[in-house]
Design a protein around this motif. Structure first.
Motif, PDB file in Angstrom:
ATOM      1  N   ASN A 162      40.229  35.437  32.140  1.00 40.11           N
ATOM      2  CA  ASN A 162      39.367  34.159  32.608  1.00 40.11           C
ATOM      3  C   ASN A 162      40.337  33.114  33.249  1.00 40.11           C
ATOM      4  N   HIS A 163      41.584  33.528  33.542  1.00 36.72           N
ATOM      5  CA  HIS A 163      42.390  32.784  34.512  1.00 36.72           C
ATOM      6  C   HIS A 163      42.429  33.076  35.812  1.00 36.72           C
ATOM      7  N   VAL A 164      42.954  32.455  36.668  1.00 40.16           N
ATOM      8  CA  VAL A 164      42.751  32.466  38.261  1.00 40.16           C
ATOM      9  C   VAL A 164      43.959  33.365  38.736  1.00 40.16           C
ATOM     10  N   ALA A 165      43.608  34.772  39.200  1.00 39.03           N
ATOM     11  CA  ALA A 165      44.416  35.678  39.588  1.00 39.03           C
ATOM     12  C   ALA A 165      44.995  35.658  41.111  1.00 39.03           C
ATOM     13  N   ALA A 166      44.141  35.010  42.026  1.00 45.71           N
ATOM     14  CA  ALA A 166      44.309  34.877  43.334  1.00 45.71           C
ATOM     15  C   ALA A 166      43.469  33.913  43.884  1.00 45.71           C
ATOM     16  N   VAL A 167      43.926  33.125  44.990  1.00 46.73           N
ATOM     17  CA  VAL A 167      43.052  32.071  45.728  1.00 46.73           C
ATOM     18  C   VAL A 167      42.926  32.747  47.009  1.00 46.73           C
ATOM     19  N   HIS A 168      41.467  32.615  47.339  1.00 43.92           N
ATOM     20  CA  HIS A 168      40.932  33.015  48.534  1.00 43.92           C
ATOM     21  C   HIS A 168      40.969  31.825  49.638  1.00 43.92           C
ATOM     22  N   ALA A 169      40.516  30.770  49.208  1.00 43.91           N
ATOM     23  CA  ALA A 169      40.521  29.462  49.920  1.00 43.91           C
ATOM     24  C   ALA A 169      40.886  28.270  48.985  1.00 43.91           C
ATOM     25  N   ARG A 170      41.804  27.619  49.357  1.00 42.33           N
ATOM     26  CA  ARG A 170      42.330  26.371  48.738  1.00 42.33           C
ATOM     27  C   ARG A 170      41.251  25.414  48.500  1.00 42.33           C
ATOM     28  N   GLY A 171      41.489  24.531  47.384  1.00 47.93           N
ATOM     29  CA  GLY A 171      40.556  23.692  47.066  1.00 47.93           C
ATOM     30  C   GLY A 171      41.242  22.309  47.194  1.00 47.93           C
ATOM     31  N   TRP A 172      40.592  21.300  47.275  1.00 48.02           N
ATOM     32  CA  TRP A 172      41.197  19.799  47.650  1.00 48.02           C
ATOM     33  C   TRP A 172      40.314  18.741  46.791  1.00 48.02           C
ATOM     34  N   LYS A 173      41.343  17.980  46.377  1.00 50.65           N
ATOM     35  CA  LYS A 173      40.589  16.739  45.420  1.00 50.65           C
ATOM     36  C   LYS A 173      41.395  15.301  45.884  1.00 50.65           C
ATOM     37  N   LYS A 174      40.535  14.322  45.606  1.00 51.71           N
ATOM     38  CA  LYS A 174      41.467  12.994  46.080  1.00 51.71           C
ATOM     39  C   LYS A 174      40.831  12.186  44.747  1.00 51.71           C
ATOM     40  N   GLY A 175      42.143  11.981  43.914  1.00 47.96           N
ATOM     41  CA  GLY A 175      41.772  11.447  42.631  1.00 47.96           C
ATOM     42  C   GLY A 175      41.053  12.308  41.982  1.00 47.96           C
ATOM     43  N   HIS A 234      35.660  22.955  46.341  1.00 47.77           N
ATOM     44  CA  HIS A 234      36.255  23.769  45.352  1.00 47.77           C
ATOM     45  C   HIS A 234      37.147  24.995  45.733  1.00 47.77           C
ATOM     46  N   ALA A 235      38.100  25.144  44.962  1.00 46.91           N
ATOM     47  CA  ALA A 235      38.813  26.393  45.295  1.00 46.91           C
ATOM     48  C   ALA A 235      38.174  27.832  45.171  1.00 46.91           C
ATOM     49  N   GLN A 236      38.296  28.530  46.118  1.00 50.10           N
ATOM     50  CA  GLN A 236      37.417  29.860  45.974  1.00 50.10           C
ATOM     51  C   GLN A 236      38.446  30.914  45.589  1.00 50.10           C
ATOM     52  N   VAL A 237      38.220  31.457  44.323  1.00 46.42           N
ATOM     53  CA  VAL A 237      39.259  32.171  43.581  1.00 46.42           C
ATOM     54  C   VAL A 237      38.961  33.595  43.064  1.00 46.42           C
ATOM     55  N   ILE A 238      39.701  34.500  42.679  1.00 47.52           N
ATOM     56  CA  ILE A 238      39.468  35.629  42.053  1.00 47.52           C
ATOM     57  C   ILE A 238      39.945  35.474  40.690  1.00 47.52           C
ATOM     58  N   VAL A 239      39.227  35.731  39.665  1.00 50.72           N
ATOM     59  CA  VAL A 239      39.422  35.637  38.351  1.00 50.72           C
ATOM     60  C   VAL A 239      39.831  36.952  37.525  1.00 50.72           C
ATOM     61  N   SER A 240      40.960  36.827  36.706  1.00 45.16           N
ATOM     62  CA  SER A 240      41.474  37.937  36.157  1.00 45.16           C
ATOM     63  C   SER A 240      40.418  38.442  34.818  1.00 45.16           C
ATOM     64  N   THR A 241      40.405  39.654  34.833  1.00 42.91           N
ATOM     65  CA  THR A 241      39.849  40.346  33.546  1.00 42.91           C
ATOM     66  C   THR A 241      40.802  40.841  32.415  1.00 42.91           C
ATOM     67  N   GLY A 242      42.181  40.310  32.722  1.00 41.73           N
ATOM     68  CA  GLY A 242      43.292  40.885  31.968  1.00 41.73           C
ATOM     69  C   GLY A 242      43.866  41.915  32.414  1.00 41.73           C
ATOM     70  N   PRO A 243      44.894  42.640  31.541  1.00 43.72           N
ATOM     71  CA  PRO A 243      45.202  43.964  32.045  1.00 43.72           C
ATOM     72  C   PRO A 243      44.221  44.938  32.129  1.00 43.72           C
ATOM     73  N   ALA A 244      44.353  46.082  32.939  1.00 39.57           N
ATOM     74  CA  ALA A 244      43.622  47.191  33.147  1.00 39.57           C
ATOM     75  C   ALA A 244      43.650  47.714  32.008  1.00 39.57           C
ATOM     76  N   THR A 245      42.781  48.657  31.270  1.00 34.71           N
ATOM     77  CA  THR A 245      42.840  49.334  30.157  1.00 34.71           C
ATOM     78  C   THR A 245      42.636  50.779  30.457  1.00 34.71           C
TER      79      THR A 245
END
Length: 75
Positions: free
Chosen positions: A45-58, A64-75
């Motif tokens: 449940n942490h971001v493993a990779a970014v497909h498109a950057r996200g931006w904010k002002k204040g 929103h950042a377009q991301v790929i989310v980790s499922t943790g180490p492969a088992t």
């Protein structure tokens, strides 16, 4: 199209701040999850990779950042 996106990101940096994502906990207020994948070093449940950057002002999210989310180490 890559050159256009690079110029848009360059322009965004002048008045907005990039949303830091890699290794951060997935936050639906900041991130759009595109998919999930195992990652040996990034926790579940942490971001493993970014497909498109996200931006904010204040506190306002411009894109929103377009991301790929980790499922943790492969088992």
């Amino acid at each position: 199209l890559g050159g256009v996106e690079e110029k848009a990101d360059e322009a965004a940096k002048k008045f907005a701040e990039e949303i830091e994502s890699i290794g951060k906990a997935f936050d639906p207020n900041l991130h759009d999850a595109l998919t999930q994948m195992p990652h040996p070093e990034i926790p579940e449940n942490h971001v493993a990779a970014v497909h498109a950057r996200g931006w904010k002002k204040g506190d306002k999210i411009l894109r929103h950042a377009q991301v790929i989310v980790s499922t943790g180490p492969a088992t």
